[in-house]
Scaffold this active site. Structure first.
Site, PDB file in Angstrom:
ATOM      1  N   ARG A  39      -7.476   5.709  -5.586  1.00  0.00           N
ATOM      2  CA  ARG A  39      -6.677   6.967  -6.216  1.00  0.00           C
ATOM      3  C   ARG A  39      -7.630   7.017  -7.692  1.00  0.00           C
ATOM      4  O   ARG A  39      -8.368   8.300  -7.526  1.00  0.00           O
ATOM      5  CB  ARG A  39      -5.645   7.178  -5.824  1.00  0.00           C
ATOM      6  CG  ARG A  39      -6.067   7.560  -3.575  1.00  0.00           C
ATOM      7  CD  ARG A  39      -3.898   7.466  -3.883  1.00  0.00           C
ATOM      8  NE  ARG A  39      -3.542   8.061  -3.949  1.00  0.00           N
ATOM      9  CZ  ARG A  39      -2.359   8.461  -3.666  1.00  0.00           C
ATOM     10  NH1 ARG A  39      -1.468   7.829  -3.737  1.00  0.00           N
ATOM     11  NH2 ARG A  39      -1.348   9.658  -4.085  1.00  0.00           N
ATOM     12  N   ILE A  47       1.009  -1.419   0.107  1.00  0.00           N
ATOM     13  CA  ILE A  47       0.036  -0.199   0.431  1.00  0.00           C
ATOM     14  C   ILE A  47       0.909   0.939  -0.531  1.00  0.00           C
ATOM     15  O   ILE A  47       2.396   1.401   0.307  1.00  0.00           O
ATOM     16  CB  ILE A  47      -0.898  -0.062   0.889  1.00  0.00           C
ATOM     17  CG1 ILE A  47      -0.607  -0.214   2.305  1.00  0.00           C
ATOM     18  CG2 ILE A  47      -2.071  -0.659   1.206  1.00  0.00           C
ATOM     19  CD1 ILE A  47      -1.319  -0.357   3.743  1.00  0.00           C
ATOM     20  N   ASP A  48       0.600   2.107  -0.232  1.00  0.00           N
ATOM     21  CA  ASP A  48       1.250   3.466  -0.376  1.00  0.00           C
ATOM     22  C   ASP A  48       1.799   4.154   1.022  1.00  0.00           C
ATOM     23  O   ASP A  48       1.049   4.056   1.348  1.00  0.00           O
ATOM     24  CB  ASP A  48       0.180   4.872  -0.650  1.00  0.00           C
ATOM     25  CG  ASP A  48      -0.244   4.612  -2.715  1.00  0.00           C
ATOM     26  OD1 ASP A  48       1.157   4.001  -3.465  1.00  0.00           O
ATOM     27  OD2 ASP A  48      -1.420   5.136  -2.880  1.00  0.00           O
ATOM     28  N   LYS A  49       2.826   5.283   0.775  1.00  0.00           N
ATOM     29  CA  LYS A  49       2.796   5.830   1.504  1.00  0.00           C
ATOM     30  C   LYS A  49       2.422   5.759   2.991  1.00  0.00           C
ATOM     31  O   LYS A  49       2.042   5.508   3.767  1.00  0.00           O
ATOM     32  CB  LYS A  49       4.260   6.378   1.741  1.00  0.00           C
ATOM     33  CG  LYS A  49       5.000   7.082   2.421  1.00  0.00           C
ATOM     34  CD  LYS A  49       5.499   8.499   2.111  1.00  0.00           C
ATOM     35  CE  LYS A  49       6.565   8.744   3.472  1.00  0.00           C
ATOM     36  NZ  LYS A  49       7.307  10.330   3.255  1.00  0.00           N
TER      37      LYS A  49
END
Length: 350
Positions: free
Chosen positions: A268, A169-171
């Site tokens: 997103r 998953i993204d930062k």
């Protein structure tokens, strides 16, 4: 089904970024530990005509093709019990046998970084990743990552590709990740992701009044101009996101999204595409949108929320060894919980 919740959950409902998903077949016959690897695989007609190194890379995608070629040359990877050159063309009935002592698969340095471990046994780890933690080391992020933390917490993961990670998953997205502790577990989890059987549910807050749930089925690929972004474009990789409305505010909506695929920035990109960008998203929203007449408290909360309002809340999978159905849940982080609280109090729906 075993259901495991992290304590103090703020979620009241129980409705429903993988390293790129890879597929592999079911006819593995293997016995492994994290150190010694012993694998066998029976090819069939679907591999007819392929180079043997290409077939091996398809069968065992957690190892690079170059690594498999080297194992062939060194005699660790045999075909029908014989040492064969990587350019050999498959006849569709060969048996691959791999016997090798694993060497470290990563050069990253172990670091004593605290981890929020939701669940652990001999096969898997489930981590609740905090906001701000990068998953994989890369340019500008050589330390302080989840991989660095895993290598300290579970040193044997150094012998697995990507330190046992099978998705990411993204930062600045918080929430649940599963990590394999053995190669057999990593193969199993990769197969589940490829078959779209891993249950991944995200909580998010979007701008606007979303009326009802639905599905976004639009391909995603790298943006042709802005290389930081992904975008919906023909010719991209298939991407499917299911969603439903959980709570409506005057100018915002709380949504739950279930991933069928796991593309980079998928949620997103898909929500931006349908006109409901995520609150705080620094990449896909050009600016903070403060609704007209907003209270000072709401305005300050929105301006201070500097990451996408996205949390990986639920993760369901089949245990690689016991075949038990497992469901894990993680509570909202403090900033997400505060945002929802302020919206409930300052931006109530009519």
């Amino acid at each position: 089904m075993t259901s495991i919740n992290s304590s103090h959950s703020n979620c009241t409902e129980t409705d429903f970024n993988l390293l790129e998903e890879t597929d592999d077949a079911d006819n593995h016959n293997s016995s492994t530990t994290a150190t010694h690897l012993s694998l066998q695989f029976q090819l069939d007609e679907q591999y007819l005509g392929l180079r043997i190194d290409q077939a091996a890379a398809t069968v065992w995608p957690d190892f690079s093709r170059e690594k498999l070629k080297q194992w062939m040359k060194d005699g660790y990877l045999l075909v029908d019990g014989n040492k064969i050159k990587p350019k050999y063309r498959c006849e569709g009935h060969e048996r691959l046998t791999l016997e090798v002592e694993l060497e470290p698969q990563t050069r990253s340095t172990p670091e004593d970084i605290p981890l929020d471990v939701i669940y652990e046994d001999d096969d898997i780890l489930v981590i609740n990743k905090p906001v701000g933690m990068v998953v994989h080391p890369g340019a500008g992020n050589s330390s302080g990552t989840l991989v660095n933390a895993l290598l300290h917490y579970a040193p044997k993961t150094a012998e697995l590709a990507r330190a046992g990670l099978v998705h990411r998953i993204d930062k600045d997205t918080s929430g649940l990740l599963v990590v394999a502790k053995t190669l057999e577990a990593q193969f199993s989890l990769s197969r589940q992701l490829a078959r779209k059987s891993v249950y991944r549910v995200y909580d998010l807050i979007v701008y606007g009044n979303m009326i009802a749930g639905g599905t976004v089925d639009e391909p995603i690929k790298r943006h042709p101009v802005d290389r930081i972004k992904m975008t919906v474009l023909p010719g991209g990789r298939d991407a499917v996101t299911h969603y439903n409305v959980k709570e409506r505010f005057q100018n915002f909506t709380r949504v739950q999204a279930q991933l069928e695929t796991g593309r980079t920035h998928q949620i997103r990109v898909h929500f931006s595409y349908i006109g409901y960008g995520l609150v705080g998203d620094p990449v896909y929203m050009s600016r903070v949108r403060v609704p007209a007449g907003a209270s000072e408290r709401l305005a300050e909360t929105l301006r201070g929320f500097r990451r996408q309002a996205l949390h990986a809340a639920k993760l369901g999978l089949i245990h690689p060894r016991t075949q038990e159905e497992m469901l894990f849940e993680a509570p909202w982080p403090e900033d997400f919980n505060t945002l929802v609280t302020v919206l409930r109090e300052e931006n109530k729906a009519y």
